[in-house]
Design a protein around this motif. Structure first.
Motif, mmCIF file in Angstrom:
data_model
loop_
_atom_site.group_PDB
_atom_site.id
_atom_site.type_symbol
_atom_site.label_atom_id
_atom_site.label_comp_id
_atom_site.label_asym_id
_atom_site.label_seq_id
_atom_site.Cartn_x
_atom_site.Cartn_y
_atom_site.Cartn_z
ATOM 1 N N LEU A 1 0.824 -1.209 0.000
ATOM 2 C CA LEU A 1 0.000 0.000 0.000
ATOM 3 C C LEU A 1 0.860 1.261 0.000
ATOM 4 O O LEU A 1 0.572 2.212 -0.735
ATOM 5 C CB LEU A 1 -0.942 -0.017 1.208
ATOM 6 N N THR A 2 1.928 1.275 0.777
ATOM 7 C CA THR A 2 2.830 2.430 0.806
ATOM 8 C C THR A 2 3.475 2.658 -0.556
ATOM 9 O O THR A 2 3.538 3.798 -1.038
ATOM 10 C CB THR A 2 3.920 2.220 1.881
ATOM 11 N N CYS A 3 3.931 1.600 -1.180
ATOM 12 C CA CYS A 3 4.562 1.720 -2.512
ATOM 13 C C CYS A 3 3.555 2.202 -3.547
ATOM 14 O O CYS A 3 3.882 3.045 -4.390
ATOM 15 C CB CYS A 3 5.156 0.385 -2.939
ATOM 16 N N LEU A 4 2.339 1.685 -3.499
ATOM 17 C CA LEU A 4 1.330 2.078 -4.485
ATOM 18 C C LEU A 4 0.888 3.525 -4.316
ATOM 19 O O LEU A 4 0.680 4.234 -5.302
ATOM 20 C CB LEU A 4 0.125 1.143 -4.417
ATOM 21 N N ILE A 5 0.761 3.979 -3.089
ATOM 22 C CA ILE A 5 0.397 5.378 -2.849
ATOM 23 C C ILE A 5 1.508 6.296 -3.336
ATOM 24 O O ILE A 5 1.255 7.302 -4.009
ATOM 25 C CB ILE A 5 0.083 5.618 -1.358
ATOM 26 N N SER A 6 2.748 5.960 -3.034
ATOM 27 C CA SER A 6 3.886 6.768 -3.483
ATOM 28 C C SER A 6 3.973 6.803 -5.007
ATOM 29 O O SER A 6 4.164 7.863 -5.605
ATOM 30 C CB SER A 6 5.192 6.218 -2.919
ATOM 31 N N CYS A 7 3.815 5.666 -5.617
ATOM 32 C CA CYS A 7 3.880 5.577 -7.082
ATOM 33 C C CYS A 7 2.744 6.363 -7.729
ATOM 34 O O CYS A 7 2.944 7.052 -8.731
ATOM 35 C CB CYS A 7 3.853 4.119 -7.505
ATOM 36 N N SER A 8 1.557 6.285 -7.165
ATOM 37 C CA SER A 8 0.404 6.996 -7.721
ATOM 38 C C SER A 8 0.585 8.500 -7.639
ATOM 39 O O SER A 8 0.315 9.222 -8.607
ATOM 40 C CB SER A 8 -0.881 6.588 -6.997
ATOM 41 N N PHE A 9 1.037 8.993 -6.491
ATOM 42 C CA PHE A 9 1.281 10.428 -6.367
ATOM 43 C C PHE A 9 2.394 10.881 -7.303
ATOM 44 O O PHE A 9 2.318 11.939 -7.912
ATOM 45 C CB PHE A 9 1.622 10.812 -4.922
ATOM 46 N N PHE A 10 3.413 10.067 -7.434
ATOM 47 C CA PHE A 10 4.503 10.378 -8.358
ATOM 48 C C PHE A 10 3.958 10.490 -9.788
ATOM 49 O O PHE A 10 4.273 11.438 -10.505
ATOM 50 C CB PHE A 10 5.593 9.300 -8.268
ATOM 51 N N GLU A 11 3.136 9.524 -10.200
ATOM 52 C CA GLU A 11 2.561 9.558 -11.545
ATOM 53 C C GLU A 11 1.665 10.774 -11.749
ATOM 54 O O GLU A 11 1.723 11.418 -12.798
ATOM 55 C CB GLU A 11 1.739 8.296 -11.813
ATOM 56 N N LEU A 12 0.835 11.069 -10.768
ATOM 57 C CA LEU A 12 -0.099 12.178 -10.915
ATOM 58 C C LEU A 12 0.599 13.532 -11.026
ATOM 59 O O LEU A 12 0.199 14.379 -11.825
ATOM 60 C CB LEU A 12 -1.088 12.193 -9.745
ATOM 61 N N PHE A 13 1.639 13.745 -10.239
ATOM 62 C CA PHE A 13 2.267 15.060 -10.224
ATOM 63 C C PHE A 13 3.363 15.215 -11.267
ATOM 64 O O PHE A 13 3.507 16.272 -11.868
ATOM 65 C CB PHE A 13 2.801 15.376 -8.827
#
Length: 179
Positions: free
Chosen positions: A49-61
């Motif tokens: 979950l931590t990796c997916l949240i970090s990756c998602s925010f990275f992709e979005l921004f």
């Protein structure tokens, strides 16, 4: 048939973005759902979950800037087949279709869609901001359709595949006319 359309929808989402569709599946299905998926079942739910949240925010921004699009293109090009296979297996885990076939179909569709994005990126010298927002919305919609409306999601995935094949033909013709 419904499982294949759901697989196509989820894999098409992985062909657009990587972290966002995985995060949505975790949020919709819960962390216990991942214990049934062969590749990710060995990762701790908290770490996942931590990796997916970090990756998602990275992709979005990062995807909103030209340099960020270039970085994401490279990362997505190499990881999209793997994530497409994982998404396909996650959505169609209860089907009678062999798992290797679902993984190949999902990974192939994700790779084809990612290759088309790379082609458009270099042909246009960067994607416009409206196209990046459209990618984000389409990615989220495809994941939601994979679970709630697989017929519609599969149809959208097949239209995206048609668009990819049409784009490849247009690029081929354009390249040979310019020579």
């Amino acid at each position: 048939m419904i499982e294949i359309l759901a697989t196509l929808s989820a894999s098409a989402a992985a062909g657009i973005r990587i972290g966002i569709p995985l995060l949505i599946i975790v949020l919709l299905q819960g962390s216990n759902f991942w214990s049934q998926v062969p590749i990710v079942s060995h990762v701790s739910p908290g770490v996942l979950l931590t990796c997916l949240i970090s990756c998602s925010f990275f992709e979005l921004f990062v995807s909103k800037k030209l340099w960020g699009q270039r970085i994401l293109q490279i990362i997505h090009l190499f990881l999209s087949p793997l994530v497409g296979a994982i998404m396909g297996l996650a959505v169609a885990s209860a089907t009678a279709t062999p798992h290797w076939l679902i993984a190949v179909i999902g990974g192939s569709l994700a790779l084809v869609l990612q290759l088309v994005q790379v082609g458009w990126f270099y042909r246009l010298r960067g994607l416009p901001l409206w196209a990046v927002f459209l990618q984000d919305v389409l990615c989220i919609a495809l994941v939601l359709f994979a679970f709630d409306a697989p017929w519609q999601g599969g149809l959208i995935a097949l239209i995206l595949l048609w668009f990819a094949l049409r784009s490849a033909k247009e690029w081929y013709d354009w390249y040979h006319k310019s020579r």
